[in-house]
Design a protein around this motif. Sequence first.
Motif, mmCIF file in Angstrom:
data_model
loop_
_atom_site.group_PDB
_atom_site.id
_atom_site.type_symbol
_atom_site.label_atom_id
_atom_site.label_comp_id
_atom_site.label_asym_id
_atom_site.label_seq_id
_atom_site.Cartn_x
_atom_site.Cartn_y
_atom_site.Cartn_z
ATOM 1 N N UNK A 22 0.857 -1.178 0.000
ATOM 2 C CA UNK A 22 0.000 0.000 0.000
ATOM 3 C C UNK A 22 0.889 1.223 0.000
ATOM 4 N N UNK A 23 0.637 2.146 -0.929
ATOM 5 C CA UNK A 23 1.402 3.385 -1.012
ATOM 6 C C UNK A 23 0.495 4.507 -0.529
ATOM 7 N N UNK A 24 0.918 5.145 0.550
ATOM 8 C CA UNK A 24 0.169 6.244 1.157
ATOM 9 C C UNK A 24 0.870 7.561 0.893
ATOM 10 N N UNK A 25 0.172 8.658 0.864
ATOM 11 C CA UNK A 25 -1.221 8.876 1.255
ATOM 12 C C UNK A 25 -2.227 8.659 0.136
ATOM 13 N N UNK A 26 -1.855 7.985 -0.945
ATOM 14 C CA UNK A 26 -2.761 7.766 -2.071
ATOM 15 C C UNK A 26 -3.651 6.538 -1.903
ATOM 16 N N UNK A 27 -3.372 5.696 -0.915
ATOM 17 C CA UNK A 27 -4.122 4.460 -0.684
ATOM 18 C C UNK A 27 -4.110 3.557 -1.916
ATOM 19 N N UNK A 28 -3.009 3.586 -2.666
ATOM 20 C CA UNK A 28 -2.832 2.700 -3.823
ATOM 21 C C UNK A 28 -2.413 1.330 -3.307
ATOM 22 N N UNK A 29 -3.069 0.285 -3.761
ATOM 23 C CA UNK A 29 -2.778 -1.064 -3.292
ATOM 24 C C UNK A 29 -2.364 -1.952 -4.463
ATOM 25 N N UNK A 30 -1.301 -2.735 -4.261
ATOM 26 C CA UNK A 30 -0.749 -3.614 -5.294
ATOM 27 C C UNK A 30 -0.268 -4.903 -4.643
ATOM 28 N N UNK A 89 5.219 0.141 -13.504
ATOM 29 C CA UNK A 89 4.084 -0.626 -13.007
ATOM 30 C C UNK A 89 2.902 0.301 -12.810
ATOM 31 N N UNK A 90 3.139 1.471 -12.195
ATOM 32 C CA UNK A 90 2.051 2.409 -11.942
ATOM 33 C C UNK A 90 2.639 3.776 -11.604
ATOM 34 N N UNK A 91 1.833 4.816 -11.802
ATOM 35 C CA UNK A 91 2.201 6.171 -11.418
ATOM 36 C C UNK A 91 0.966 6.846 -10.861
ATOM 37 N N UNK A 92 1.063 7.378 -9.650
ATOM 38 C CA UNK A 92 -0.096 7.989 -8.998
ATOM 39 C C UNK A 92 -0.357 9.403 -9.491
ATOM 40 N N UNK A 93 0.599 10.011 -10.165
ATOM 41 C CA UNK A 93 0.441 11.399 -10.600
ATOM 42 C C UNK A 93 1.125 11.548 -11.954
ATOM 43 N N UNK A 94 0.357 11.799 -12.974
ATOM 44 C CA UNK A 94 0.926 11.907 -14.312
ATOM 45 C C UNK A 94 1.802 13.140 -14.467
ATOM 46 N N UNK A 95 1.834 14.033 -13.491
ATOM 47 C CA UNK A 95 2.684 15.221 -13.532
ATOM 48 C C UNK A 95 4.086 14.944 -12.998
ATOM 49 N N UNK A 96 4.383 13.711 -12.565
ATOM 50 C CA UNK A 96 5.717 13.367 -12.064
ATOM 51 C C UNK A 96 6.741 13.468 -13.197
ATOM 52 N N UNK A 97 7.987 13.773 -12.846
ATOM 53 C CA UNK A 97 9.052 13.737 -13.847
ATOM 54 C C UNK A 97 9.211 12.317 -14.383
ATOM 55 N N UNK A 98 9.915 12.169 -15.483
ATOM 56 C CA UNK A 98 10.169 10.840 -16.068
ATOM 57 C C UNK A 98 10.841 9.954 -15.041
ATOM 58 N N UNK A 99 10.557 8.678 -15.093
ATOM 59 C CA UNK A 99 11.054 7.741 -14.091
ATOM 60 C C UNK A 99 12.550 7.572 -14.110
ATOM 61 N N UNK A 100 13.150 7.451 -15.250
ATOM 62 C CA UNK A 100 14.582 7.155 -15.298
ATOM 63 C C UNK A 100 14.823 5.722 -14.895
ATOM 64 N N UNK A 101 16.069 5.360 -14.604
ATOM 65 C CA UNK A 101 16.398 3.984 -14.274
ATOM 66 C C UNK A 101 16.100 3.703 -12.816
ATOM 67 N N UNK A 102 16.008 2.439 -12.482
ATOM 68 C CA UNK A 102 15.711 2.009 -11.111
ATOM 69 C C UNK A 102 16.952 1.953 -10.255
#
Length: 103
Positions: A22-30, A89-102
């Motif tokens: 669970x990713x908070x504070x967005x309450x995203x569950x995976x 896998x997922x992004x909670x906000x489409x305004x985030x900068x590009x992901x880049x490498x892990x």
Amino acid sequence: MVTGGTARLLLSNGGEAALELTVEPWAESHQILPKQTWVVVTHSPAGDGSWSGALRGDEPFQVDHRPESVTVWVNGNCFHLSDAHGTAIDSADWQCPAQGSAS
């Protein structure tokens, strides 16, 4: 790992069953399947790259672990999820900068 206002947190499931993330504070569950490693990436909302922190100042993440689940509190303004190879896998906000490498 923190680099110029971007923070990455590796999460690995070494168990035999799926691990609920669970990713908070967005309450995203995976579900992280056994033997998978995911990366949570966030970006600092502050212009100087600092973090507000939940329990102590200047912390990009807080992690709470229970036997079958893990909750990651993200102190950035958005987050990305990717696998260990950087595949989104997922992004909670489409305004985030590009992901880049892990890494």
